[in-house]
Design a protein around this motif. Structure first.
Motif, PDB file in Angstrom:
ATOM      1  N   PRO A  68     -34.552 145.200 -15.564  1.00  0.00           N
ATOM      2  CA  PRO A  68     -34.754 144.215 -16.631  1.00  0.00           C
ATOM      3  C   PRO A  68     -35.679 143.103 -16.153  1.00  0.00           C
ATOM      4  CG  PRO A  68     -32.589 143.962 -15.638  1.00  0.00           C
ATOM      5  CD  PRO A  68     -33.164 145.236 -15.084  1.00  0.00           C
ATOM      6  N   ILE A  69     -36.295 142.404 -17.110  1.00  0.00           N
ATOM      7  CA  ILE A  69     -37.189 141.299 -16.761  1.00  0.00           C
ATOM      8  C   ILE A  69     -36.372 140.213 -16.059  1.00  0.00           C
ATOM      9  CG2 ILE A  69     -38.562 139.402 -17.697  1.00  0.00           C
ATOM     10  CD1 ILE A  69     -40.059 141.991 -17.676  1.00  0.00           C
ATOM     11  N   GLN A  70     -36.879 139.783 -14.913  1.00  0.00           N
ATOM     12  CA  GLN A  70     -36.178 138.774 -14.122  1.00  0.00           C
ATOM     13  C   GLN A  70     -37.042 137.522 -13.988  1.00  0.00           C
ATOM     14  OE1 GLN A  70     -35.668 141.536 -10.784  1.00  0.00           O
ATOM     15  NE2 GLN A  70     -33.452 141.357 -11.012  1.00  0.00           N
ATOM     16  N   PHE A  71     -36.569 136.435 -14.586  1.00  0.00           N
ATOM     17  CA  PHE A  71     -37.229 135.134 -14.481  1.00  0.00           C
ATOM     18  C   PHE A  71     -36.632 134.394 -13.282  1.00  0.00           C
ATOM     19  CE2 PHE A  71     -37.285 136.418 -18.906  1.00  0.00           C
ATOM     20  CZ  PHE A  71     -38.583 136.127 -19.312  1.00  0.00           C
ATOM     21  N   PHE A  72     -37.379 133.412 -12.767  1.00  0.00           N
ATOM     22  CA  PHE A  72     -36.819 132.640 -11.660  1.00  0.00           C
ATOM     23  C   PHE A  72     -37.344 131.218 -11.649  1.00  0.00           C
ATOM     24  CE2 PHE A  72     -40.709 134.324  -9.792  1.00  0.00           C
ATOM     25  CZ  PHE A  72     -41.159 133.327  -8.928  1.00  0.00           C
ATOM     26  N   HIS A  73     -36.557 130.353 -11.040  1.00  0.00           N
ATOM     27  CA  HIS A  73     -36.943 128.952 -10.832  1.00  0.00           C
ATOM     28  C   HIS A  73     -36.522 128.570  -9.422  1.00  0.00           C
ATOM     29  CE1 HIS A  73     -36.348 124.567 -10.756  1.00  0.00           C
ATOM     30  NE2 HIS A  73     -37.316 124.522 -11.637  1.00  0.00           N
TER      31      HIS A  73
ATOM     32  N   LEU B 148     -34.294 123.487 -18.794  1.00  0.00           N
ATOM     33  CA  LEU B 148     -34.418 124.943 -18.778  1.00  0.00           C
ATOM     34  C   LEU B 148     -33.100 125.613 -19.185  1.00  0.00           C
ATOM     35  CD1 LEU B 148     -35.744 127.671 -18.057  1.00  0.00           C
ATOM     36  CD2 LEU B 148     -35.161 127.219 -15.654  1.00  0.00           C
ATOM     37  N   ILE B 149     -32.020 125.197 -18.563  1.00  0.00           N
ATOM     38  CA  ILE B 149     -30.744 125.879 -18.788  1.00  0.00           C
ATOM     39  C   ILE B 149     -30.130 125.539 -20.145  1.00  0.00           C
ATOM     40  CG2 ILE B 149     -28.334 125.955 -17.992  1.00  0.00           C
ATOM     41  CD1 ILE B 149     -29.444 125.991 -15.148  1.00  0.00           C
ATOM     42  N   ASN B 150     -30.277 124.280 -20.569  1.00  0.00           N
ATOM     43  CA  ASN B 150     -29.623 123.860 -21.805  1.00  0.00           C
ATOM     44  C   ASN B 150     -30.417 124.164 -23.071  1.00  0.00           C
ATOM     45  OD1 ASN B 150     -27.317 122.747 -20.525  1.00  0.00           O
ATOM     46  ND2 ASN B 150     -28.486 120.917 -19.995  1.00  0.00           N
ATOM     47  N   GLU B 151     -31.752 124.187 -22.966  1.00  0.00           N
ATOM     48  CA  GLU B 151     -32.558 124.324 -24.174  1.00  0.00           C
ATOM     49  C   GLU B 151     -33.488 125.544 -24.187  1.00  0.00           C
ATOM     50  OE1 GLU B 151     -34.262 120.727 -25.817  1.00  0.00           O
ATOM     51  OE2 GLU B 151     -33.085 119.495 -24.410  1.00  0.00           O
TER      52      GLU B 151
ATOM     53  N   ILE C  76     -34.558 132.193 -24.841  1.00  0.00           N
ATOM     54  CA  ILE C  76     -35.113 133.390 -24.184  1.00  0.00           C
ATOM     55  C   ILE C  76     -34.054 134.487 -24.122  1.00  0.00           C
ATOM     56  CG2 ILE C  76     -35.986 134.327 -22.000  1.00  0.00           C
ATOM     57  CD1 ILE C  76     -37.330 131.657 -21.461  1.00  0.00           C
ATOM     58  N   LYS C  77     -32.851 134.130 -23.743  1.00  0.00           N
ATOM     59  CA  LYS C  77     -31.775 135.116 -23.602  1.00  0.00           C
ATOM     60  C   LYS C  77     -31.442 135.769 -24.943  1.00  0.00           C
ATOM     61  CE  LYS C  77     -28.554 137.227 -21.186  1.00  0.00           C
ATOM     62  NZ  LYS C  77     -28.927 138.305 -20.235  1.00  0.00           N
ATOM     63  N   ASN C  78     -31.537 135.004 -26.011  1.00  0.00           N
ATOM     64  CA  ASN C  78     -31.272 135.549 -27.346  1.00  0.00           C
ATOM     65  C   ASN C  78     -32.330 136.563 -27.755  1.00  0.00           C
ATOM     66  OD1 ASN C  78     -29.786 135.442 -29.991  1.00  0.00           O
ATOM     67  ND2 ASN C  78     -31.785 134.714 -30.705  1.00  0.00           N
TER      68      ASN C  78
ATOM     69  N   THR D 211     -42.678 123.421 -25.100  1.00  0.00           N
ATOM     70  CA  THR D 211     -41.436 123.318 -25.859  1.00  0.00           C
ATOM     71  C   THR D 211     -40.586 124.545 -25.565  1.00  0.00           C
ATOM     72  OG1 THR D 211     -42.221 124.527 -27.810  1.00  0.00           O
ATOM     73  CG2 THR D 211     -42.708 122.146 -27.725  1.00  0.00           C
ATOM     74  N   PRO D 212     -39.292 124.475 -25.844  1.00  0.00           N
ATOM     75  CA  PRO D 212     -38.452 125.662 -25.633  1.00  0.00           C
ATOM     76  C   PRO D 212     -38.958 126.886 -26.383  1.00  0.00           C
ATOM     77  CG  PRO D 212     -37.064 123.737 -25.879  1.00  0.00           C
ATOM     78  CD  PRO D 212     -38.469 123.281 -26.170  1.00  0.00           C
ATOM     79  N   ASN D 213     -39.404 126.706 -27.610  1.00  0.00           N
ATOM     80  CA  ASN D 213     -39.916 127.845 -28.386  1.00  0.00           C
ATOM     81  C   ASN D 213     -41.181 128.425 -27.768  1.00  0.00           C
ATOM     82  OD1 ASN D 213     -37.910 128.009 -30.336  1.00  0.00           O
ATOM     83  ND2 ASN D 213     -38.870 126.472 -31.635  1.00  0.00           N
ATOM     84  N   GLU D 214     -42.041 127.545 -27.239  1.00  0.00           N
ATOM     85  CA  GLU D 214     -43.267 128.034 -26.597  1.00  0.00           C
ATOM     86  C   GLU D 214     -42.929 128.812 -25.322  1.00  0.00           C
ATOM     87  OE1 GLU D 214     -45.874 124.731 -25.983  1.00  0.00           O
ATOM     88  OE2 GLU D 214     -46.325 124.501 -28.129  1.00  0.00           O
ATOM     89  N   PHE D 215     -41.952 128.333 -24.560  1.00  0.00           N
ATOM     90  CA  PHE D 215     -41.521 129.076 -23.375  1.00  0.00           C
ATOM     91  C   PHE D 215     -41.046 130.465 -23.773  1.00  0.00           C
ATOM     92  CE2 PHE D 215     -41.662 125.330 -20.678  1.00  0.00           C
ATOM     93  CZ  PHE D 215     -41.776 125.846 -19.399  1.00  0.00           C
ATOM     94  N   CYS D 216     -40.269 130.534 -24.859  1.00  0.00           N
ATOM     95  CA  CYS D 216     -39.756 131.820 -25.319  1.00  0.00           C
ATOM     96  C   CYS D 216     -40.887 132.734 -25.778  1.00  0.00           C
ATOM     97  CB  CYS D 216     -38.754 131.604 -26.457  1.00  0.00           C
ATOM     98  SG  CYS D 216     -37.991 133.139 -27.032  1.00  0.00           S
TER      99      CYS D 216
END
Length: 406
Positions: A233-238, A254-257, A262-264, A356-361
């Protein structure tokens, strides 16, 4: 390298030891040290050690110790609330003054009485309290190796803060630092700025001293990308130290917003986070799809393990060392504009910008649905680092600055 340059005597004064490479500042200092040793044959290093950055000889090669004759003094730079408040009242910058130590000052005096130097490099604003001592005991030219403009970081943190009292405090702190940085410009002979953006900011502050851009450099041959196993699976990291406020602010965002969106959209994706001094709330095992590795001994190994780097910084300054390292390891990177500030890059070619969170997604989905794009961005990123951030070229430019003012 001209023979007379090999005779140049350089003293490097550091606010933290070059090794171990536990954060970007250490890596930046170490790469300058190693580069100068390669081209000048030897330098002298004096460094502060702290609770966060202790000095330990085991991390240094015999050659490095011989070539630098490195010495250190422990300074307790931990926050003292009474002193911090007192400095606010007197309008001094406690962020800077806590790095001054009579013992380290005496080490500088003893060194300058024993040796003669052509150039003295001050690593970051935190070593500038020793300028008066240097001027008293040496005629060497002083170069400020600026890792970032400190007042800009706190200015941005103040802007992002929603707590009224905290916002006022951060604004005062930023104002103090800005005043201090402006006054420091009169006391040095030149600046090696970490980025063109920082160079521009110094000029806006009224800097009339020689200033050149000397970006963070790496030995790209020491960064060996590894191929991802197919079918995972795709694995993101920080990756980032959580005792630096911009990183803590960014990981919270990142975690809250960002991550829930992304997970959804990419249900089987994973987020791997690492860094020292993780707060307790980040150690919660119930965070959906998130694995917290806490402190990792080998940052390169950690980054090589996963696919896409996320850089959700909102208030940083200077240059993000981990982005350059990630690019060298052929990682696809999604970053905010502020996170990528100071890097000479092309959006959508060397990395992807999202604010923005949407742009990250959206960017995450683009990459997840097109694995070949992950690979192509990674290869372009590594080539870009090879062209722009090779340490040997950067050190040559730094020595040219020395020559121009000595």
């Amino acid at each position: 390298m001209e023979e007379n340059n090999k005779k140049m005597k350089v003293l490097q004064i550091c606010h933290k030891p070059p090794l171990p490479p536990i954060d970007g500042g250490c890596i930046a200092i170490k790469n300058i040290s190693s580069g100068l040793i390669n081209q000048l044959e030897s330098i002298k290093i004096l460094t502060i050690s702290t609770l966060k950055h202790p000095f330990n000889k085991k991390y240094y090669s015999k050659t490095f110790l011989e070539k630098t004759q490195i010495e250190h003094v422990f300074v307790d730079t931990s926050l003292n609330k009474v002193d911090a408040f007192s400095n606010l009242v007197t309008y001094d910058s406690y962020n800077i003054s806590r790095f001054f130590s009579p013992d380290f000052d005496q080490l500088i005096i003893n060194t300058l009485k024993t040796y003669s130097f052509d150039i003295i490099i001050l690593e970051s604003l935190f070593t500038t309290p020793y300028i008066s001592t240097i001027r008293t005991y040496s005629t060497a030219k002083i170069i400020l190796r600026s890792h970032n403009l400190e007042h800009v970081i706190w200015e941005r943190l103040a802007k992002e803060s929603i707590n009224p009292a905290k916002k006022i405090y951060l604004k005062l702190l930023s104002s103090q630092l800005k005043t201090y940085e402006i006054n420091t410009l009169k006391d040095i002979d030149g600046i090696a700025a970490i980025s063109n953006e920082d160079k521009k900011k110094y000029l806006e502050l009224g800097c009339e001293k020689p200033i050149v851009t000397i970006p963070f450099g790496i030995d790209i041959q020491s960064y060996k990308p590894t191929k991802k196993e197919k079918g995972k699976p795709i694995q993101f990291f920080h990756l980032g130290a959580m005792d630096w406020k911009p990183n803590l602010e960014g990981i919270s965002w990142l975690i809250n917003e960002i991550w829930p969106i992304i997970k959804n959209e990419i249900p089987h994706s994973e987020l791997h986070i690492a860094g020292k001094n993780m707060p307790k709330w980040l150690l919660n095992d119930s965070l959906d799809g998130i694995t917290n590795h806490q402190h990792v001994d080998d940052a390169k190994e950690f980054m090589n393990e996963y696919d896409i780097m996320l850089v959700p910084l909102l208030s940083a300054g200077g240059v993000r060392v981990k982005i350059i390292e990630g690019m060298a390891l052929e990682k696809a990177i999604i970053s905010t504009t502020i996170g990528a500030e100071g890097l000479d890059f092309s959006n959508n070619k060397h990395l992807l910008i999202a604010n923005t969170p949407n742009e990250f997604c959206q960017k995450a989905m683009q990459l997840a649905m097109n694995p070949s794009k992950i690979e192509s961005i990674g290869k372009d990123a590594r080539e870009h680092v090879f062209m722009k951030y090779d340490n040997q070229i950067i050190i040559t430019e730094l020595i040219e600055l020395f020559d121009s003012i000595k």
